[in-house]
Design a protein around this motif. Structure first.
Motif, PDB file in Angstrom:
ATOM      1  N   GLY A   1      13.386   8.419   4.444  1.00 52.69           N
ATOM      2  CA  GLY A   1      12.772   6.556   4.523  1.00 52.69           C
ATOM      3  C   GLY A   1      11.219   6.902   4.341  1.00 52.69           C
ATOM      4  O   GLY A   1       9.584   5.933   4.399  1.00 52.69           O
TER       5      GLY A   1
ATOM      6  N   LYS B   1      10.257   8.253  -1.158  1.00 52.00           N
ATOM      7  CA  LYS B   1      10.584   9.404  -2.199  1.00 52.00           C
ATOM      8  C   LYS B   1      10.404   8.197  -3.048  1.00 52.00           C
ATOM      9  O   LYS B   1      10.131   8.434  -4.504  1.00 52.00           O
ATOM     10  CB  LYS B   1      11.005  10.296  -1.740  1.00 52.00           C
TER      11      LYS B   1
ATOM     12  N   ARG C   1      14.382   3.030   8.303  1.00 51.89           N
ATOM     13  CA  ARG C   1      13.701   3.311   7.057  1.00 51.89           C
ATOM     14  C   ARG C   1      13.016   2.966   6.189  1.00 51.89           C
ATOM     15  O   ARG C   1      12.256   3.114   5.480  1.00 51.89           O
ATOM     16  CB  ARG C   1      15.131   4.213   5.659  1.00 51.89           C
TER      17      ARG C   1
ATOM     18  N   SER D   1       1.125  -1.119   0.288  1.00 55.27           N
ATOM     19  CA  SER D   1      -0.203  -0.082  -0.134  1.00 55.27           C
ATOM     20  C   SER D   1       0.573   1.489   0.225  1.00 55.27           C
ATOM     21  O   SER D   1       2.114   0.801   0.545  1.00 55.27           O
ATOM     22  CB  SER D   1      -0.743  -0.078   1.459  1.00 55.27           C
TER      23      SER D   1
END
Ligand SMILES: Nc1ncnc2c1ncn2[C@@H]1O[C@H](COP(=O)(O)OP(=O)(O)OP(=O)(O)O)[C@@H](O)[C@H]1O
Ligand SMILES: [Mg+2]
Length: 710
Positions: free
Chosen positions: A114, A117, A406, A89
């Motif tokens: 983290g 991006k 991250r 998701s």
């Protein structure tokens, strides 16, 4: 007859008082300036809070656009997300950013380390026709990303100094003629500013309608106000001028308002859609510990922390002040049986790369580095970042500690603070613009025993407060502190310093503390050495004392002198307190982080991902399976390929599915056998309930997702 002696005396007193008043005015003016700055930050913040979360205002037109609505590419995007990237998701803002790019808009993304991006430009790069150009500042970052994408079967290449002639030919052909499969091309900014040949090929690609998007990663490097300015990033404005119709996305983890405006101007994207996410990293547990003055004791504590909490070889970073210290700490940790090695700028590039590789592939547990071990780190499953010495500002501490967790799983950030370290840092940063002010910001953070660590970050980045959920030491143990009024001690310290200065002498912090120790004998209470150090730092932060610097041919010495507000202490107008935390043992502190140990199956799957990545070569274990995926596999225990696909996507299932299912099956059957041997007096029902309880106790904290991450 007026006594001239008397007049002279009074003149001196008046002059001294005037000087004192002027010093105080200066302090108040500085304070006023800061308050004005803060006022405008807060006003801007209030404005941005009033814009509803899903209605992100277009900076230029003032029209509201809904990027969370339905778009024609929704189902294709979902398919690529799950089946190519294996991501179940979206996280906050990812979907909206992707929609804006897919709609052809320029976008500015501020999203915490983290936050995810890369997916924001990699997914549109796959969906849009043509080649996506990604500018990234470091070779190691680029190599990492290209390897990761290749592992997913995505045709990604890089054009850098290390690219082979064959690959270069292939890339140029793909750009110029559209031959061969090339979807994502990574370059360093120097390629754009220095290679005419490359720019002319890119031009051809653009003219033929084959340039799909442009992405500027780590975009803060464009701005001189950012924390990592790179001159070659300054020329990237040319991209929008040359390729005006191509959507450009600029991404960074931190950018103040000033940096954001700077970026929009430099990259020539005045009409961009801006997405600013929170700086909060809810999965990170922040803590500060007093650093023992004996070096060996610090290592003992660090080693105990790692061995106690991370005995399954989970990765971590230890940041040190100097290169020498890195080597020393790494050696001592090795002496304690921890697999650790050092990394700093003085090493040959080759050996540095080797250490980095060993760490990334899970063969080395701990990297002990200077800040040179920085932006290139892309490892998602770093479980702890320890600062052996404090960073030089809140911003750099946020960046460095932010390399933990991250992947969104609980991780710890531990900072060892000792006032003497603050003085070591101050002699390094005092010549930098705002260097001392920034350093005092992080020193305040370290000294505080009551303020939420998270709130300190929110304050620094001018963001509204959010709940910490007891994910920092101060929130977890806020009641267990003791305040001591040390105004009397402060007075003695200031007079002592005045005497020293009147004799034309200077003292460092440690010398002052030694002298105070003698004076302090029998005082009530008699302060210990570390409390006296804490007091000096406190008085520096309060402008009662100040630091002064003197250069020699080899070094810069920091001295403590009387500061502008010293009189307030001498006249008893200022109450000075030091706060200490009642002693907690380290194991109790560790418990607070709500971290859970890996289950046996998780450990087995971790081994499997290492094996698979070694067999395949050229990819890291976390590219085979991420740690959150391992957690999900271990709790859901899929049996069929279809079930597995829902967790890790089609692509990874095709590649590694049979091995993963085999491992889970083997584990289940071994467990069943063990169950049969288990204590028969424990009914099955009882055991099942017990297992259920254990499972629900698993308190995973994950980065907030827009849907349930499953
Ligand atoms: N929606 C998601 N669900 C689960 N994991 C995700 C999601 N998006 C990204 N990730 C994972 O999160 C990790 C970090 O992602 P990414 O490298 O894109 O972060 P980043 O925002 O670029 O951080 P940095 O500023 O440190 O470069 C990666 O392992 C990535 O696979
Ligand atoms: Mg990134």
């Amino acid at each position: 007859m007026v006594d001239t002696e008397e007049i002279l005396q009074e003149l001196l007193t008046v002059e001294a008082e005037l000087q004192d008043v002027q010093d105080q005015i200066k302090v108040f003016l500085d304070r006023q300036e800061k308050l004005y700055d803060r006022k405008s930050e807060l006003k801007a913040l209030l404005e941005s809070c009033e814009v509803s979360a899903c209605e992100i205002k277009d900076a230029a037109t003032g029209t509201s656009e809904n990027w969370s609505g339905e778009f024609e590419w929704d189902s294709r995007a979902n398919d690529v997300r799950l089946n190519v990237f294996g991501i179940t998701s979206y996280r906050a803002n990812q979907r909206e950013i992707i929609n804006a790019i897919m709609s052809g808009r320029d976008v500015l993304v501020i999203m915490a380390a983290g936050g995810g991006k890369s997916l924001c430009y990699q997914l549109p790069a796959i969906m849009r026709d043509g080649v996506a150009l990604i500018v990234s500042p470091l070779l190691s970052l680029i190599q990492d990303q290209v390897m990761g994408l290749a592992a997913l079967g995505i045709p990604a290449y890089m054009l850098t100094s290390t690219t082979s002639k064959d690959n270069e030919k292939f890339i140029y052909k793909a750009l110029e003629k559209g031959e061969g499969e090339l979807k994502i091309l990574y370059v360093t900014p120097e390629k754009i500013s220095k290679s005419k040949r490359f720019m002319s090929k890119l031009e051809k690609c653009y003219n033929a309608g084959r340039l799909s998007l442009i992405s500027i990663d780590e975009a803060h490097c464009c701005s001189q106000w950012g924390h990592d300015f790179r001159p070659d990033y300054k020329n990237l404005g040319i991209l929008k001028t040359q390729f005006p119709s191509i959507p450009l996305i600029a991404l960074t983890a931190t950018a103040t308002k000033k940096v954001q405006l700077d970026l929009m101007e430099m990259l020539r994207i005045p009409k961009c859609v801006k997405f600013v996410s929170t700086v909060n990293r809810p999965n990170l547990f922040y803590m500060v510990r007093e650093k023992p003055s004996v070096g060996k004791m610090v290592i003992d504590e660090i080693a105990e922390f790692i061995q106690h909490s991370y005995s399954d070889n989970e990765s971590g970073i230890v940041y040190c002040f100097s290169r020498k210290e890195c080597e020393q700490v790494a050696m001592e940790l090795r002496g304690k049986g921890i697999s650790a090695d050092y990394y700093h700028a003085d090493m040959e590039a080759n050996s540095r790369e080797k250490v980095h590789m060993r760490w990334s592939s899970g063969k080395l547990q701990v990297i002990v580095g200077t800040v040179a071990f920085g932006m290139g780190i892309n490892k998602p499953d770093v479980r702890f970042v320890i600062h052996h010495t404090l960073s030089k500002s809140m911003e750099t501490y946020y960046q460095e500690s932010g390399r933990a967790g991250r992947d969104g799983l609980p991780s710890e950030c531990l900072l060892y603070f000792r006032p003497a370290d603050a003085q070591r840092q101050s002699s390094m940063v005092f010549y930098e613009n705002c260097g001392l002010e920034n350093l005092y910001g992080i020193v305040r953070y370290c000294q505080s025993k009551t303020e939420c660590r998270r709130s300190a970050f929110f304050g620094h980045f001018a963001e509204p407060l959010q709940d910490c959920n007891e994910m920092c030491d101060n929130c977890s143990f806020s009641n267990e502190v003791k305040e001591t009024d040390v105004s009397g001690h402060a007075k003695v310290m200031v007079s002592l310093l005045q005497d020293i200065q009147e004799n034309d002498q200077r003292v460092t912090m440690l010398q002052l503390v030694d002298k105070m120790k003698v004076k302090n004998k029998g005082a009530d209470p008699e302060l210990k050495k570390d409390e006296l150090e804490q007091l000096v730092v406190q008085l520096i932060l309060d402008c009662v004392l100040k630091e002064e610097f003197q250069h020699t041919a080899y070094t810069t010495n920091a001295y403590v002198t009387v500061g502008p507000l010293a009189k307030q202490v001498l006249q008893g107008k200022k109450i000075v307190k030091i706060v200490s935390r009642l002693q907690k043992n380290s194991k109790e502190l560790v418990k607070a982080s709500k971290r859970n140990r890996s289950s046996e199956l998780e450990l087995k799957l971790d081994e499997l991902r290492k094996e698979l990545s070694a067999v395949q070569g050229g990819i890291f274990p976390h590219s085979v399976l991420s740690t959150p995926q391992i957690s999900r596999l271990s709790s859901q225990r899929p049996i069929t390929m279809k079930e597995l696909e829902n967790i890790i996507g089609k692509l990874k299932t095709e590649k590694y599915g049979s091995k993963i299912l085999e491992e889970i099956k083997r584990y289940e059957s071994e467990n069943q056998k063990l169950d049969q041997f288990a204590d028969c007096s424990l009914s099955k029902e009882h055991r099942r309930n017990h297992a259920k309880k254990l499972k629900s106790a698993k308190n995973l904290v994950v980065v907030k997702s827009s849907e349930d991450e499953g």
